[in-house]
Design a protein around this motif. Structure first.
Motif, PDB file in Angstrom:
ATOM      1  N   SER A   1      -4.055 -21.090 -25.587  1.00 46.53           N
ATOM      2  CA  SER A   1      -3.698 -20.068 -24.606  1.00 46.53           C
ATOM      3  C   SER A   1      -3.832 -20.605 -23.182  1.00 46.53           C
ATOM      4  CB  SER A   1      -4.596 -18.837 -24.779  1.00 46.53           C
ATOM      5  OG  SER A   1      -5.936 -19.149 -24.444  1.00 46.53           O
ATOM      6  N   GLU A   2      -3.064 -20.010 -22.286  1.00 49.72           N
ATOM      7  CA  GLU A   2      -3.083 -20.442 -20.888  1.00 49.72           C
ATOM      8  C   GLU A   2      -4.462 -20.199 -20.257  1.00 49.72           C
ATOM      9  OE1 GLU A   2      -0.786 -22.352 -17.923  1.00 49.72           O
ATOM     10  OE2 GLU A   2      -0.334 -21.867 -20.020  1.00 49.72           O
ATOM     11  N   PHE A   3      -5.092 -19.099 -20.618  1.00 48.44           N
ATOM     12  CA  PHE A   3      -6.417 -18.801 -20.078  1.00 48.44           C
ATOM     13  C   PHE A   3      -7.426 -19.857 -20.501  1.00 48.44           C
ATOM     14  CE2 PHE A   3     -10.609 -16.788 -20.498  1.00 48.44           C
ATOM     15  CZ  PHE A   3     -10.789 -16.328 -19.199  1.00 48.44           C
ATOM     16  N   ARG A   4      -7.355 -20.288 -21.749  1.00 48.11           N
ATOM     17  CA  ARG A   4      -8.286 -21.313 -22.231  1.00 48.11           C
ATOM     18  C   ARG A   4      -8.003 -22.659 -21.556  1.00 48.11           C
ATOM     19  NH1 ARG A   4     -11.833 -22.067 -26.305  1.00 48.11           N
ATOM     20  NH2 ARG A   4     -12.063 -24.179 -27.131  1.00 48.11           N
ATOM     21  N   LEU A   5      -6.737 -22.960 -21.325  1.00 46.86           N
ATOM     22  CA  LEU A   5      -6.395 -24.203 -20.636  1.00 46.86           C
ATOM     23  C   LEU A   5      -6.977 -24.215 -19.223  1.00 46.86           C
ATOM     24  CD1 LEU A   5      -2.659 -24.705 -21.718  1.00 46.86           C
ATOM     25  CD2 LEU A   5      -4.628 -26.093 -22.398  1.00 46.86           C
ATOM     26  N   VAL A   6      -6.917 -23.059 -18.567  1.00 43.87           N
ATOM     27  CA  VAL A   6      -7.440 -22.987 -17.202  1.00 43.87           C
ATOM     28  C   VAL A   6      -8.956 -23.106 -17.196  1.00 43.87           C
ATOM     29  CG1 VAL A   6      -7.703 -21.489 -15.194  1.00 43.87           C
ATOM     30  CG2 VAL A   6      -5.481 -21.677 -16.321  1.00 43.87           C
ATOM     31  N   THR A   7      -9.620 -22.345 -18.080  1.00 50.98           N
ATOM     32  CA  THR A   7     -11.079 -22.270 -18.032  1.00 50.98           C
ATOM     33  C   THR A   7     -11.772 -23.457 -18.697  1.00 50.98           C
ATOM     34  OG1 THR A   7     -11.053 -20.919 -20.053  1.00 50.98           O
ATOM     35  CG2 THR A   7     -11.063 -19.766 -17.936  1.00 50.98           C
ATOM     36  N   LYS A   8     -11.128 -24.106 -19.651  1.00 49.83           N
ATOM     37  CA  LYS A   8     -11.777 -25.189 -20.391  1.00 49.83           C
ATOM     38  C   LYS A   8     -11.326 -26.578 -19.966  1.00 49.83           C
ATOM     39  CE  LYS A   8     -14.200 -22.538 -23.129  1.00 49.83           C
ATOM     40  NZ  LYS A   8     -15.689 -22.517 -23.073  1.00 49.83           N
ATOM     41  N   HIS A   9     -10.131 -26.721 -19.454  1.00 53.15           N
ATOM     42  CA  HIS A   9      -9.597 -28.052 -19.191  1.00 53.15           C
ATOM     43  C   HIS A   9      -9.233 -28.295 -17.729  1.00 53.15           C
ATOM     44  CE1 HIS A   9      -9.379 -28.765 -23.523  1.00 53.15           C
ATOM     45  NE2 HIS A   9      -8.809 -27.573 -23.643  1.00 53.15           N
ATOM     46  N   ALA A  10      -8.729 -27.289 -17.047  1.00 54.52           N
ATOM     47  CA  ALA A  10      -8.165 -27.534 -15.721  1.00 54.52           C
ATOM     48  C   ALA A  10      -9.164 -27.323 -14.588  1.00 54.52           C
ATOM     49  CB  ALA A  10      -6.944 -26.616 -15.493  1.00 54.52           C
ATOM     50  N   TYR A  11     -10.247 -26.591 -14.822  1.00 55.62           N
ATOM     51  CA  TYR A  11     -11.100 -26.254 -13.687  1.00 55.62           C
ATOM     52  C   TYR A  11     -12.049 -27.381 -13.312  1.00 55.62           C
ATOM     53  CZ  TYR A  11     -15.605 -25.561 -16.015  1.00 55.62           C
ATOM     54  OH  TYR A  11     -16.786 -25.750 -16.661  1.00 55.62           O
ATOM     55  N   LYS A  12     -12.425 -28.238 -14.276  1.00 58.56           N
ATOM     56  CA  LYS A  12     -13.384 -29.298 -13.955  1.00 58.56           C
ATOM     57  C   LYS A  12     -12.840 -30.287 -12.928  1.00 58.56           C
ATOM     58  CE  LYS A  12     -16.049 -29.070 -18.225  1.00 58.56           C
ATOM     59  NZ  LYS A  12     -16.498 -29.772 -19.454  1.00 58.56           N
ATOM     60  N   PRO A  13     -11.594 -30.801 -13.102  1.00 62.17           N
ATOM     61  CA  PRO A  13     -11.071 -31.678 -12.038  1.00 62.17           C
ATOM     62  C   PRO A  13     -10.936 -30.975 -10.695  1.00 62.17           C
ATOM     63  CG  PRO A  13      -9.792 -31.930 -14.057  1.00 62.17           C
ATOM     64  CD  PRO A  13     -10.678 -30.747 -14.248  1.00 62.17           C
ATOM     65  N   ALA A  14     -10.803 -29.649 -10.720  1.00 62.69           N
ATOM     66  CA  ALA A  14     -10.650 -28.913  -9.460  1.00 62.69           C
ATOM     67  C   ALA A  14     -11.957 -28.812  -8.689  1.00 62.69           C
ATOM     68  CB  ALA A  14     -10.107 -27.510  -9.742  1.00 62.69           C
ATOM     69  N   LEU A  15     -13.089 -29.094  -9.338  1.00 64.96           N
ATOM     70  CA  LEU A  15     -14.373 -29.005  -8.655  1.00 64.96           C
ATOM     71  C   LEU A  15     -14.652 -30.211  -7.769  1.00 64.96           C
ATOM     72  CD1 LEU A  15     -16.668 -27.590 -11.479  1.00 64.96           C
ATOM     73  CD2 LEU A  15     -15.459 -26.350  -9.688  1.00 64.96           C
ATOM     74  N   ILE A  16     -13.993 -31.354  -8.055  1.00 60.46           N
ATOM     75  CA  ILE A  16     -14.252 -32.572  -7.281  1.00 60.46           C
ATOM     76  C   ILE A  16     -13.903 -32.382  -5.807  1.00 60.46           C
ATOM     77  CG2 ILE A  16     -13.611 -34.997  -7.011  1.00 60.46           C
ATOM     78  CD1 ILE A  16     -13.291 -35.122 -10.035  1.00 60.46           C
ATOM     79  N   PRO A  17     -12.733 -31.822  -5.442  1.00 57.11           N
ATOM     80  CA  PRO A  17     -12.461 -31.602  -4.006  1.00 57.11           C
ATOM     81  C   PRO A  17     -13.458 -30.661  -3.348  1.00 57.11           C
ATOM     82  CG  PRO A  17     -10.440 -31.421  -5.291  1.00 57.11           C
ATOM     83  CD  PRO A  17     -11.566 -31.467  -6.268  1.00 57.11           C
ATOM     84  N   ILE A  18     -13.972 -29.687  -4.105  1.00 57.28           N
ATOM     85  CA  ILE A  18     -14.949 -28.772  -3.525  1.00 57.28           C
ATOM     86  C   ILE A  18     -16.221 -29.522  -3.161  1.00 57.28           C
ATOM     87  CG2 ILE A  18     -16.496 -26.854  -4.102  1.00 57.28           C
ATOM     88  CD1 ILE A  18     -14.269 -25.484  -5.443  1.00 57.28           C
ATOM     89  N   ILE A  19     -16.675 -30.394  -4.060  1.00 54.79           N
ATOM     90  CA  ILE A  19     -17.870 -31.190  -3.769  1.00 54.79           C
ATOM     91  C   ILE A  19     -17.615 -32.095  -2.568  1.00 54.79           C
ATOM     92  CG2 ILE A  19     -19.393 -32.989  -4.691  1.00 54.79           C
ATOM     93  CD1 ILE A  19     -18.920 -31.774  -7.454  1.00 54.79           C
ATOM     94  N   THR A  20     -16.403 -32.624  -2.470  1.00 52.75           N
ATOM     95  CA  THR A  20     -16.080 -33.528  -1.368  1.00 52.75           C
ATOM     96  C   THR A  20     -16.135 -32.817  -0.022  1.00 52.75           C
ATOM     97  OG1 THR A  20     -14.645 -34.783  -2.852  1.00 52.75           O
ATOM     98  CG2 THR A  20     -14.361 -35.153  -0.494  1.00 52.75           C
ATOM     99  N   VAL A  21     -15.608 -31.609   0.041  1.00 57.57           N
ATOM    100  CA  VAL A  21     -15.556 -30.897   1.327  1.00 57.57           C
ATOM    101  C   VAL A  21     -16.801 -30.065   1.578  1.00 57.57           C
ATOM    102  CG1 VAL A  21     -13.054 -30.757   1.198  1.00 57.57           C
ATOM    103  CG2 VAL A  21     -14.407 -28.831   0.405  1.00 57.57           C
ATOM    104  N   MET A  22     -17.727 -30.032   0.613  1.00 57.06           N
ATOM    105  CA  MET A  22     -18.911 -29.188   0.780  1.00 57.06           C
ATOM    106  C   MET A  22     -19.750 -29.640   1.971  1.00 57.06           C
ATOM    107  SD  MET A  22     -21.614 -28.009  -2.150  1.00 57.06           S
ATOM    108  CE  MET A  22     -20.275 -27.454  -3.203  1.00 57.06           C
TER     109      MET A  22
END
Length: 363
Positions: free
Chosen positions: A272-293
């Motif tokens: 499901s698209e929801f599982r793809l977002v919550t299980k696979h796609a969100y982890k790489p999205a956290l790297i820019p947040i850590i960078t700009v923190m």
């Protein structure tokens, strides 16, 4: 000769050991370079603050001019050494900073280091609370916006992110106070805690100055509730400023990750698209947040001045505004230098975390 030329790159005597050495050296070299960059950064900021504070003249004239007779004013200027050449004062100031001496305030005759230690914990507490709000709001809403891309929820959340970032902190604070304190009466209008709670927490043995931490340590549940109720609105006013940035970063990076091959493969297997977002796609999205923190810590410390003034939160920002009003440039110098050091060290720590998570950052 021929065997040496034609030796495959993956041979036993080939580059495999050196590759491992290069990888470790890359991280070590990166940390070392980032560490040594702290010193010129702080030096430049200290220099800028010193000379900007001297544009209007010596600190004593700025703070006490018009309130003392000219003879007493001249005597104080001479005794403090502010009549000497500016570069002599500058190098003496650098020497004092090297020994941890930030000077003495002119308006209330206190050691600046005492002011920093007394009120620094309050600003740290506000920054931590605001960062928690930013992460709790920005990351989930960013994932929802990416999941509902180009639909009504996405459009609403993108407008919300823009409003969060564009609204001045003091204006957001006034709106929150008017709505949730005056009209609804849900939260206190100002302060870090009620008088009884402050007396109980400051009377503890070796208090940290961070009220919710001291309340947890003492097991005082009623004090903890009182502290949290006072912290909600200031943390929301300051945290929403950064939450808008996090929301847009998470949305953009999750959308980019959803187009990767491994996500497409999971989609073809019926995930499901929801599982793809919550299980696979969100982890790489956290790297820019850590960078700009690290950069957002600087934004929060700058916004803390307005937030603390709006909510009468007795921290470094509140004191900085008070000393600016009194034109006490010695105190202002000390507080700004400390904030600069905090920002530089925070960026160093964030750079290391980003390098550990994503090896590409090291090169």
């Amino acid at each position: 000769m021929t065997s040496l030329i034609e030796a495959p790159p993956g041979s036993v005597d080939g580059p495999a050991p050196s590759t491992k050495k290069r990888s470790g050296g890359g991280l070590g070299r990166y940390i070392l370079i980032r560490f040594f960059l702290i010193f010129p950064t702080i030096f430049i900021l200290v220099t800028m603050v010193f000379f900007l504070m001297r544009i209007t003249g010596d600190p004593i004239t700025a703070a006490l001019g018009g309130r003392l007779p000219p003879e007493q004013l001249a005597e104080r200027i001479t005794s403090a050494g502010y009549d000497r050449p500016i570069f002599v004062q500058y190098f003496e100031y650098l020497g004092q900073l090297a020994t941890g001496n930030f000077g003495t305030t002119l308006s209330d005759n206190r050691q600046v280091t005492e002011v920093l230690t007394t009120y620094g914990a309050a600003t740290l507490e506000l920054s931590i609370n605001a960062l928690l709000v930013a992460l709790a709001v920005g990351i989930p809403l960013g994932m929802i916006a990416a999941h509902r891309r180009d639909k009504a929820p996405d459009a609403v959340l993108r407008i919300f992110a823009i409003l969060c970032y564009a609204t001045p902190v003091f204006f957001a604070g006034l709106l929150l106070k008017l709505t949730f304190s005056v009209w609804l009466g849900w939260f206190p209008v100002a302060g870090r805690a009620s008088t009884n709670t402050e007396l109980a927490l400051t009377g503890l043995q070796s208090p940290s100055g961070i009220y919710w931490l001291d309340a947890l340590r003492s097991g005082n549940i009623s004090a903890l509730g009182d502290v949290i109720s006072h912290a909600v609105l200031p943390a929301a006013a300051l945290g929403l400023l950064t939450a808008g940035i996090f929301l847009r970063l998470v949305r953009t990076n999750v959308i980019g990750t959803l187009g990767r091959d491994y996500v497409e493969a999971g989609r073809s297997r019926g995930i499901s698209e929801f599982r793809l977002v919550t299980k696979h796609a969100y982890k790489p999205a956290l790297i820019p947040i850590i960078t700009v923190m690290g950069l957002q810590i600087a934004v929060m410390l700058g916004g803390a001045v307005l937030t603390e003034t709006t909510f009468e939160w007795k921290g470094l920002g509140f004191q900085l505004a008070t000393y600016l009003t009194a034109r006490d440039f010695v105190a202002v110098q000390g507080i700004v230098v400390l904030l600069a050091v905090i920002v530089a060290l925070t960026n160093f720590i964030v750079d290391i975390i980003a390098a550990l998570i994503d090896p590409r950052v090291r090169y």
